[in-house]
Write a protein that holds these residues in place. Structure first.
Motif, PDB file in Angstrom:
ATOM      1  N   SER A 172      45.179  46.276  51.912  1.00 57.14           N
ATOM      2  CA  SER A 172      44.306  46.633  50.793  1.00 57.14           C
ATOM      3  C   SER A 172      42.854  46.322  51.125  1.00 57.14           C
ATOM      4  O   SER A 172      42.569  45.366  51.840  1.00 57.14           O
ATOM      5  CB  SER A 172      44.728  45.816  49.568  1.00 57.14           C
ATOM      6  N   ASN A 173      41.957  47.120  50.573  1.00 54.60           N
ATOM      7  CA  ASN A 173      40.526  46.792  50.679  1.00 54.60           C
ATOM      8  C   ASN A 173      40.124  45.778  49.612  1.00 54.60           C
ATOM      9  O   ASN A 173      39.003  45.278  49.631  1.00 54.60           O
ATOM     10  CB  ASN A 173      39.678  48.056  50.528  1.00 54.60           C
ATOM     11  N   ASP A 174      41.013  45.529  48.694  1.00 57.06           N
ATOM     12  CA  ASP A 174      40.735  44.549  47.627  1.00 57.06           C
ATOM     13  C   ASP A 174      41.896  43.564  47.539  1.00 57.06           C
ATOM     14  O   ASP A 174      42.679  43.582  46.579  1.00 57.06           O
ATOM     15  CB  ASP A 174      40.548  45.280  46.286  1.00 57.06           C
ATOM     16  N   HIS A 210      48.632  43.701  45.906  1.00 53.46           N
ATOM     17  CA  HIS A 210      48.951  44.772  46.851  1.00 53.46           C
ATOM     18  C   HIS A 210      50.441  44.846  47.160  1.00 53.46           C
ATOM     19  O   HIS A 210      51.018  45.942  47.206  1.00 53.46           O
ATOM     20  CB  HIS A 210      48.129  44.638  48.136  1.00 53.46           C
ATOM     21  N   SER A 264      41.477  53.638  44.453  1.00 54.60           N
ATOM     22  CA  SER A 264      40.266  54.286  44.973  1.00 54.60           C
ATOM     23  C   SER A 264      40.495  55.771  45.232  1.00 54.60           C
ATOM     24  O   SER A 264      39.546  56.547  45.294  1.00 54.60           O
ATOM     25  CB  SER A 264      39.829  53.628  46.282  1.00 54.60           C
ATOM     26  N   HIS A 295      34.479  50.629  48.770  1.00 51.78           N
ATOM     27  CA  HIS A 295      34.481  49.344  49.473  1.00 51.78           C
ATOM     28  C   HIS A 295      33.408  49.292  50.563  1.00 51.78           C
ATOM     29  O   HIS A 295      32.915  48.220  50.908  1.00 51.78           O
ATOM     30  CB  HIS A 295      35.874  49.159  50.080  1.00 51.78           C
ATOM     31  N   VAL A 328      43.563  40.886  46.406  1.00 50.95           N
ATOM     32  CA  VAL A 328      43.481  39.865  45.355  1.00 50.95           C
ATOM     33  C   VAL A 328      44.906  39.455  44.990  1.00 50.95           C
ATOM     34  O   VAL A 328      45.718  40.308  44.611  1.00 50.95           O
ATOM     35  CB  VAL A 328      42.775  40.428  44.100  1.00 50.95           C
TER      36      VAL A 328
END
Ligand code: F6P
Length: 545
Positions: free
Chosen positions: A414-416, A422, A346, A175, A418
Motif C-alpha cells: 500500500s502507498n498508505d 491493507h 486511489s 501519493h 496504516v
C-alpha cells in the motif's frame, strides 16, 4: 494458422466461432469447483505475469481447449497484422483516415515511428521537454501569476479523454504529488462543477489548463469562458490571461481565437485519440502534480506494456488474455456487463476512465467494412473501488441472475500503510473472488444450522467468473502498465469484433441536437421536434424562471 496471418480470414473465423459456440455450451455446465478439483495445477496454468503485473485467469470458465480456440479466433481475425499495423503508424482508423499511434507517445527518444514519411517520436519528446520545463517553473514557484504570487492551484478544464485520464491518474498517484499544489478537474457543463471546484481558490494563485483536442467542445469552451470571467472578475486586467491560462490542443487557430497565446499552448496530434491521450500533453495537469520525473516513469510503464503486447507470443501476452476473456464472455456466453473492481481507493476513477476507453472504442454495431456486426460487441463497463462496491452491488454479482465478468485489481503493497487496513483490504479482494467462484452449497448452509426455509436464500451458487490482476505497488510505472494493459485489451477485442476502435461517431447526433435545442429553450416559436421533446421543451420554458 499462425500469428503472421496478414488479414482476417473469414472461413477460419467462422470455423473458430463455431468451435467456440460448441465449447460455450459445455463451459456452462462445468462448475469452477470441478475445474479446480480436476486440475491441481489450474491456478498456475492460467496465470501469466509480466514485470510486476500478475494476471490470474484461473477462476474463469476456460480450459485448454477453450483457450486454444480463442487463440485461433484471435489469429484468424488477423490480430498479429493489426498489432503490427497499429505500431507501424498505418491508418488503423479508416473512418477518420488516421493512424492510432498512442504507442508513439511513450516510445523512447531516438526510436523512429513515421506518419506519412515523417518521424513522430522526436516531436513527441520536444513537447514533453516543453511540458517538463513549464511544470518545473510552476512547481518551483518561478512561474508567477499576474500579481506576482506563485501558483498554488491548477484547474484542468476538459471533458472525456481530456479529463478522465489525467483526473483518474492524478488521483491514483496522489501519493507522489507535490503537496502544496492543488490539482483539480472541471469537466461538466453543469456550472456546479466549476463553482464547487473554484469556490475556495484564489484567482491570483490559480492556473487554468484548457484541455481540448479539438478546442471546439461545448462543455470545455463554456467552462473556459467562465474561468476567464472568474479570473478577470477578480484581477480586472486582460493581460492576466497570459499568466493564468495555458492550452493543450491540436488546434492552434482555435486556441488563439480564444485568447491564449500559442506560446502557452502544448500541442499534440490528430493521430492521438482523446481516450488514448493521457500520455500526451493532455497529461500536463498530472505532470504538474507528480513532476516530470514521475511522468517519465509513467511513460516507461506504458512503453514496457506496449513492447510486451507487441512482442510476446499470444499464449503469454497479458492484453491478449484480458481481451480474449472479454470476447469469451461477451460474444459466446451472453454476458452483457463487465465489472472492474480496483481494491485501491486511489483508483476510484479507474472504472469511469475504462468506461470511455472501452465503451467509446467498442460500443459499435457497424463493422469496419460497413456491414452490421453479427455478434455482440463491447460490454457495459462499470465498477467501484473495493470494498465500497461490496456494500452496493456485489449482492447481484453473488446471487443475481446475470452473468457478469469481473476484474479484481489489487496491490501487494500500500502507498498508505496504516495499521492493518491493507491486509484487510486484500483479504476482502481474495475473499470475493473465492466466494464468487466456489460459493456455498445448500449442505454447507444447513451444516451451519440455518433453518430450512432460509437455506435457498443463504446459498451461494458460486461458479461466477473473475480475473485477478495483482500488482506489486501502485506507482507511476505500474499505473502506465495497467492502463496500457486495458488499452491493448480493448484493441484485441475490437479486432475480433471487426470494428474500428478509434472513432466515436455515436456521440455526434446528441451534440448536434443540443445545439439546435439550446436556442429553442428561450424562443417563443413552437419547438420543432417530436411530440415528447416538444412537450419537454415547452414545460421547461414555463418553469425555467
Ligand atoms: O465525447 C466525444 C469526445 O469527442 C471524446 O472522444 C473526447 O475525448 C471528448 O469528446 C473531448 O474532446 P476534446 O478533447 O476535443 O474537447
Amino acid at each position: 494458422m499462425t500469428e503472421g496471418t496478414p488479414t482476417a480470414d473469414a472461413a477460419t473465423i467462422t470455423k473458430a466461432r463455431a468451435r467456440l459456440g460448441e465449447l460455450s455450451a459445455r463451459a456452462r455446465t462445468v462448475e469452477l469447483r470441478e475445474r479446480f478439483a480436476g486440475d491441481p495445477d489450474r491456478a498456475e496454468r492460467f496465470t501469466r505475469s509480466f514485470e510486476d503485473v500478475r494476471l490470474d485467469a484461473s477462476k474463469n470458465w476456460i480450459d485448454a481447449e477453450v483457450w486454444g480456440a480463442l487463440l485461433d479466433l484471435a489469429r484468424a481475425s488477423g490480430l498479429r497484422a493489426r498489432i503490427d499495423a497499429m505500431f507501424a503508424g498505418d491508418v488503423v482508423n479508416p473512418t477518420e483516415g488516421r493512424p492510432a499511434l498512442h504507442v508513439a507517445l511513450r516510445a523512447p527518444a531516438g526510436q523512429v515511428i513515421e506518419v506519412e514519411g515523417r518521424d513522430v517520436v522526436a516531436p513527441v519528446h520536444a513537447v514533453l521537454e516543453r511540458m517538463a520545463a513549464f511544470a518545473e517553473r510552476v512547481r518551483s514557484g518561478e512561474w508567477k501569476g499576474h500579481t506576482g504570487r506563485r501558483i498554488r492551484a491548477v484547474v484542468n478544464v476538459g471533458i472525456g479523454g481530456s479529463d478522465l485520464g489525467p483526473a483518474m491518474a492524478t488521483q491514483a498517484l496522489a501519493h507522489y504529488a507535490q503537496p502544496d499544489l492543488a490539482v483539480r478537474f472541471v469537466s461538466n457543463l453543469d456550472a456546479a462543477d466549476f463553482v464547487q471546484n473554484t469556490r475556495d481558490l484564489d484567482p491570483e494563485e490559480t492556473l487554468f489548463i484548457i484541455c481540448s483536442k479539438t478546442f471546439t467542445t461545448l462543455e470545455t469552451l463554456t467552462n473556459a469562458r467562465t474561468a476567464r470571467e472568474w479570473l478577470l472578475g477578480s484581477l480586472g486586467d486582460e493581460a492576466a490571461v497570459a499568466r493564468h491560462f495555458v492550452a493543450v490542443s491540436t488546434n492552434e487557430a482555435e486556441v488563439a481565437k480564444f485568447g491564449i497565446d500559442p506560446e502557452n499552448m502544448f500541442g499534440f496530434w490528430d493521430w492521438v485519440g482523446g481516450r488514448y491521450s493521457l500520455p500526451s500533453a493532455v497529461g500536463l495537469s498530472l505532470m504538474l502534480a507528480i513532476g516530470p520525473a514521475g511522468f517519465r516513469e509513467l511513460l516507461q510503464g506504458f512503453h514496457s506494456m506496449d513492447e510486451h503486447f507487441r512482442t510476446a507470443p499470444f499464449e503469454d501476452n497479458l492484453p491478449v488474455w484480458l481481451g480474449l476473456l472479454a470476447v469469451w464472455y461477451g460474444s459466446f456466453l451472453g454476458a452483457e456487463a463487465h465489472a472492474v473492481l480496483p481494491y485501491d481507493h486511489s483508483l476510484r476513477r479507474f472504472p469511469a476512465y475504462l468506461q470511455q476507453l472501452d465503451m467509446e472504442s467498442n460500443g459499435k454495431a457497424t463493422a469496419l467494412d460497413g456491414s452490421r456486426v453479427a455478434h455482440p460487441t463491447g460490454p457495459i463497463v462499470f465498477g467501484e473501488p473495493g470494498t465500497n462496491g461490496q456494500h452496493a452491488f456485489f449482492q447481484l454479482l453473488h446471487q443475481g441472475t446475470r452473468l457478469v465478468a469481473c476484474d479484481f485489481i489489487g496491490f501487494a503493497r500500500s502507498n498508505d500503510p496504516v495499521g492493518d487496513h491493507h491486509d484487510l483490504l486484500v483479504a476482502n479482494l481474495f475473499a470475493q473472488t473465492e466466494a464468487l467462484a466456489f460459493g456455498k452449497t445448500p449442505d454447507e448452509v444447513r451444516a451451519e444450522g440455518v433453518a430450512e426455509a432460509l437455506v435457498p436464500h443463504r446459498t451461494f451458487a458460486g461458479n461466477r467468473p473473475s480475473t485477478t490482476i495483482l500488482i506489486d505497488r501502485l506507482t507511476p510505472a505500474s499505473l502506465g502498465r495497467l492502463i496500457a494493459l486495458y488499452e491493448h485489451s480493448v484493441f484485441v477485442q475490437g479486432t475480433i469484433f471487426g470494428v474500428n476502435s478509434f472513432d466515436q461517431w455515436g456521440v455526434e447526433l446528441g451534440k448536434a441536437l443540443a445545439t439546435r435545442i439550446a436556442p429553442e429553450l428561450t424562443s417563443p416559436a413552437p419547438p420543432t421536434h417530436d411530440a415528447s421533446t416538444n412537450a419537454l421543451i415547452t414545460h421547461y420554458r414555463h418553469h425555467r424562471r
